[in-house]
Design a protein around this motif. Sequence first.
Motif, PDB file in Angstrom:
ATOM      1  N   LEU A 194      -5.851  14.993 -10.084  1.00  0.00           N
ATOM      2  CA  LEU A 194      -6.404  13.554 -10.059  1.00  0.00           C
ATOM      3  C   LEU A 194      -5.363  13.005  -8.797  1.00  0.00           C
ATOM      4  O   LEU A 194      -5.954  12.322  -8.032  1.00  0.00           O
ATOM      5  CB  LEU A 194      -6.689  12.769 -11.175  1.00  0.00           C
ATOM      6  N   SER A 195      -4.324  13.078  -9.391  1.00  0.00           N
ATOM      7  CA  SER A 195      -3.194  12.348  -8.432  1.00  0.00           C
ATOM      8  C   SER A 195      -3.106  12.660  -7.306  1.00  0.00           C
ATOM      9  O   SER A 195      -2.979  11.983  -6.183  1.00  0.00           O
ATOM     10  CB  SER A 195      -1.936  12.009  -9.254  1.00  0.00           C
ATOM     11  N   ASP A 196      -3.292  13.997  -6.971  1.00  0.00           N
ATOM     12  CA  ASP A 196      -3.031  14.577  -5.682  1.00  0.00           C
ATOM     13  C   ASP A 196      -4.188  14.363  -4.571  1.00  0.00           C
ATOM     14  O   ASP A 196      -4.137  13.815  -3.496  1.00  0.00           O
ATOM     15  CB  ASP A 196      -3.003  16.315  -5.641  1.00  0.00           C
ATOM     16  N   ARG A 235       0.992  -1.301   0.092  1.00  0.00           N
ATOM     17  CA  ARG A 235       0.009   0.014   0.034  1.00  0.00           C
ATOM     18  C   ARG A 235       0.812   1.081  -0.145  1.00  0.00           C
ATOM     19  O   ARG A 235       0.367   2.213  -0.764  1.00  0.00           O
ATOM     20  CB  ARG A 235      -0.906  -0.004   1.409  1.00  0.00           C
ATOM     21  N   VAL A 236       1.869   1.368   0.738  1.00  0.00           N
ATOM     22  CA  VAL A 236       2.768   2.445   0.726  1.00  0.00           C
ATOM     23  C   VAL A 236       3.601   2.606  -0.487  1.00  0.00           C
ATOM     24  O   VAL A 236       3.659   3.671  -0.658  1.00  0.00           O
ATOM     25  CB  VAL A 236       3.861   2.335   1.958  1.00  0.00           C
ATOM     26  N   ALA A 237       4.051   1.589  -1.046  1.00  0.00           N
ATOM     27  CA  ALA A 237       4.885   1.378  -2.137  1.00  0.00           C
ATOM     28  C   ALA A 237       4.014   1.853  -3.561  1.00  0.00           C
ATOM     29  O   ALA A 237       4.702   2.416  -4.569  1.00  0.00           O
ATOM     30  CB  ALA A 237       5.216   0.048  -2.491  1.00  0.00           C
ATOM     31  N   ILE A 238       2.676   1.964  -3.438  1.00  0.00           N
ATOM     32  CA  ILE A 238       1.972   2.119  -4.646  1.00  0.00           C
ATOM     33  C   ILE A 238       1.620   3.549  -4.607  1.00  0.00           C
ATOM     34  O   ILE A 238       1.685   4.309  -5.852  1.00  0.00           O
ATOM     35  CB  ILE A 238       0.451   1.547  -4.447  1.00  0.00           C
ATOM     36  N   ASN A 239       2.058   4.447  -3.751  1.00  0.00           N
ATOM     37  CA  ASN A 239       1.741   5.781  -3.425  1.00  0.00           C
ATOM     38  C   ASN A 239       2.720   6.603  -4.555  1.00  0.00           C
ATOM     39  O   ASN A 239       2.178   7.490  -5.312  1.00  0.00           O
ATOM     40  CB  ASN A 239       2.066   6.570  -2.292  1.00  0.00           C
ATOM     41  N   LEU A 263      -6.117  11.454  -5.251  1.00  0.00           N
ATOM     42  CA  LEU A 263      -6.103   9.927  -5.003  1.00  0.00           C
ATOM     43  C   LEU A 263      -5.036   9.886  -3.855  1.00  0.00           C
ATOM     44  O   LEU A 263      -5.262   9.106  -2.965  1.00  0.00           O
ATOM     45  CB  LEU A 263      -5.552   9.318  -6.181  1.00  0.00           C
ATOM     46  N   LEU A 264      -4.216  10.448  -3.983  1.00  0.00           N
ATOM     47  CA  LEU A 264      -2.986  10.389  -2.808  1.00  0.00           C
ATOM     48  C   LEU A 264      -3.497  10.727  -1.581  1.00  0.00           C
ATOM     49  O   LEU A 264      -3.167  10.053  -0.415  1.00  0.00           O
ATOM     50  CB  LEU A 264      -1.661  11.224  -3.114  1.00  0.00           C
ATOM     51  N   ALA A 265      -4.167  11.872  -1.340  1.00  0.00           N
ATOM     52  CA  ALA A 265      -4.821  12.323  -0.156  1.00  0.00           C
ATOM     53  C   ALA A 265      -5.981  10.976   0.377  1.00  0.00           C
ATOM     54  O   ALA A 265      -6.082  11.015   1.606  1.00  0.00           O
ATOM     55  CB  ALA A 265      -5.342  13.724  -0.519  1.00  0.00           C
ATOM     56  N   TRP A 266      -6.435  10.417  -0.800  1.00  0.00           N
ATOM     57  CA  TRP A 266      -7.415   9.784  -0.357  1.00  0.00           C
ATOM     58  C   TRP A 266      -7.008   8.371   0.276  1.00  0.00           C
ATOM     59  O   TRP A 266      -7.138   7.883   1.147  1.00  0.00           O
ATOM     60  CB  TRP A 266      -8.304   9.262  -1.522  1.00  0.00           C
ATOM     61  N   VAL A 267      -5.558   7.905  -0.303  1.00  0.00           N
ATOM     62  CA  VAL A 267      -5.033   6.819   0.112  1.00  0.00           C
ATOM     63  C   VAL A 267      -4.202   6.814   1.202  1.00  0.00           C
ATOM     64  O   VAL A 267      -3.922   5.866   2.012  1.00  0.00           O
ATOM     65  CB  VAL A 267      -4.444   6.136  -0.884  1.00  0.00           C
ATOM     66  N   SER A 276       1.326   9.073  -7.988  1.00  0.00           N
ATOM     67  CA  SER A 276       1.819  10.302  -8.368  1.00  0.00           C
ATOM     68  C   SER A 276       2.138  10.469  -9.831  1.00  0.00           C
ATOM     69  O   SER A 276       2.568  11.782 -10.003  1.00  0.00           O
ATOM     70  CB  SER A 276       2.831  11.053  -7.294  1.00  0.00           C
ATOM     71  N   THR A 277       2.773   9.362 -10.167  1.00  0.00           N
ATOM     72  CA  THR A 277       3.051   9.677 -11.703  1.00  0.00           C
ATOM     73  C   THR A 277       1.957   9.671 -12.829  1.00  0.00           C
ATOM     74  O   THR A 277       2.097  10.151 -13.651  1.00  0.00           O
ATOM     75  CB  THR A 277       4.028   8.533 -12.232  1.00  0.00           C
TER      76      THR A 277
END
Lengths: 340, 332
Positions: free
Chosen positions: B313-315, B247-251, B317-321, B255-256
């Motif tokens: 979108l990626s921001d 889960r951590v490594a997907i972050n 998503l990142l904030a969500w996960v 962001s890409t």
Amino acid sequence: MPKDNTTDLILEIKNLKTHFILNAGTIRAVDGVDLTISRGKTLGVIGESGCGKSVTAHSILRLIPSPPGEIVDGEILLHRDGEVIDIAKLKPTEEAMRNIRGDDIGMIFQEPMTSFGPLHTIGDQITETILIHKKAADKSEAKSQAVDLLRQVGIPNPEQRVDGYPHEFSGGMRQRAMIAMALCCSPMLLIADEPTTSLDVTIEAQILELLADLQAQTGMAIMLISHNLAIVSEMADDIAVMYLGKRVEFGTTDAIFDNPLHPYTQGLWRSIPSVDGPLEKLVPIPGVVPSPRDLPSGCVFASRCSEFMPGICDQPKPVPIVEADPDHFVACYLYDNEQV
Amino acid sequence: MRAFIVRRLILIIPLLFLISVISFVTILLPPGSYVETYVQNLERTGFIMDQGQIEAIYKQYGLDQPAVLQYVLWMGNFLLKGEMGRSFIYQRPVKDVIMERLPMSAIIALASLVVTWLIAVPIGIYSALRQYSVGDYVATVIGFVGLALPNFLLALAIGYWVFAGTGRAITGLFSIEYKGAPWSIDKFVDLLGNIWLPIVVIASAGTASLIRILRATLLDEKNKQYVTTTRAKGLPERRLIMKYPVRVAINPLISTIGWTLPFIVSGEIIVSQTLGLETLGPVLLAAALGEDMFLVGSIVMILSSLTVVGTLLSDILLAWVDPRIRFERIRT
């Protein structure tokens, strides 16, 4: 070794050898250690960095990464409900081992700041443990247990904090939560690997007091690993002194403090300041710890020992363990009547 | 979370304005104009225009106006009427040219993104957990080959093999008999038979870097203290790895997405050109060559907006996960 009541035994470690097999050579991190832990008692394990304290603790839960780490010899006997399980014979990933972890034996670590996964709430990580070991029927029951645990370890507003993330907790609070997680399945043994090393002194005192209180309530045994002599003397019933992968001395806390036998233990005592005694000059132990890759063939402490006896201490064979006083064991030729 | 998104959306407005100005200036920068090229081409065929005719063409397209006014007209039309000017080359409104091709571009882009992830994530996890194993090396080699091979070459090679093996020629998105035909199940099936090639080719270029990012992060994460702590709780190994370090490594991968979106649209230019796909890429190429300024400007605008939207979108998503990125905190 306190032999008074064998039915109270929880864990017996016999001649444990955990080695790290690397390309550059084998590191004998733990090389023939014996320990016993009894119900409701605290065993303190002390020694310098690199003496094998942590590796011993991690070996008990089979958390040593393999490769390169391997238990090459010895037994780790867990006494549970009248049966005896040799943990050293289990595979680290097998179910029997996983059932012991977190359920029979809980563990807390040195690094509260990084001990929780960063993306899940504290409550989720505690309830997860409760559910794995089937200590609750469903999620909501597990969660209310988690709230109770957090309250028990002194976290304010546990109903809200249970949904908090690790980064929202301070170091001391995180270590409290860590303790709650380690205790959530009421283990009979708690391994505390330098639980207060990275905390402030005031927080350290609170955490130790919390551990003592919880022990009084639950009757669990504690294996307390520390390089801090003051902490160990405060908490422990028995003390094992380790040096370079060997247990050099073992006895009750009083015996170890009032009548240290091994020159290494005596050296440790001389190197710490005493608060209430007369002002003395601190004496460091001379020399440096030899590389565990290249251990001396006789007594591992010989090169730094003030009582070194040529022709005896450097004999290429294991040092005999002598019961110098009742229940007070030392690995030193000084007390071996056949040699001296 | 809502405040975070609203704030980011408001910030996008000045950003898009700046992007539109820069796009427009970029269009004006190269010397010459569509009309000059047009006149030269006519002269080459022996047709000489007089000055009056040339000026009439300039006037017709509004090119006799100062640059600022041209921009204001272009933007004003876009904001008020949704018009993006007229394409010189296609002799049609830019909007029609783009809207005709954008859906297919978007489908290929999104499908490539999904395929990239579907390939990269499992391989990345495997590579990290079995570091230096045969499988790790094989995955690494294939990944790097995909990265190093020019896309169009791979497209040509696969296209050739398919033709040699099955006799099916993949040129364009549809076989000849379905081009221009109304949508039907047969046409859709025909599309599926062709569209996989550009998707696979474009995806192959992106997988290697994602695999490396995931592998490196996961190698780092799987040795962290929290993994040992969780193992000490008695969690089964597989669940432990998937729930915590993966889960951590997907972050970093999430962001890409920001820069992957526009790259996939612009990155397919050469592949589309090679395979003759009816997507936006070849239009951008032709428009840039022919100095078809409104068309180029509009496509550049769309690509830049995609970057901005992708980043947003990626921001989100990142904030969500990742709770550490969220702005609100539990008050204690």
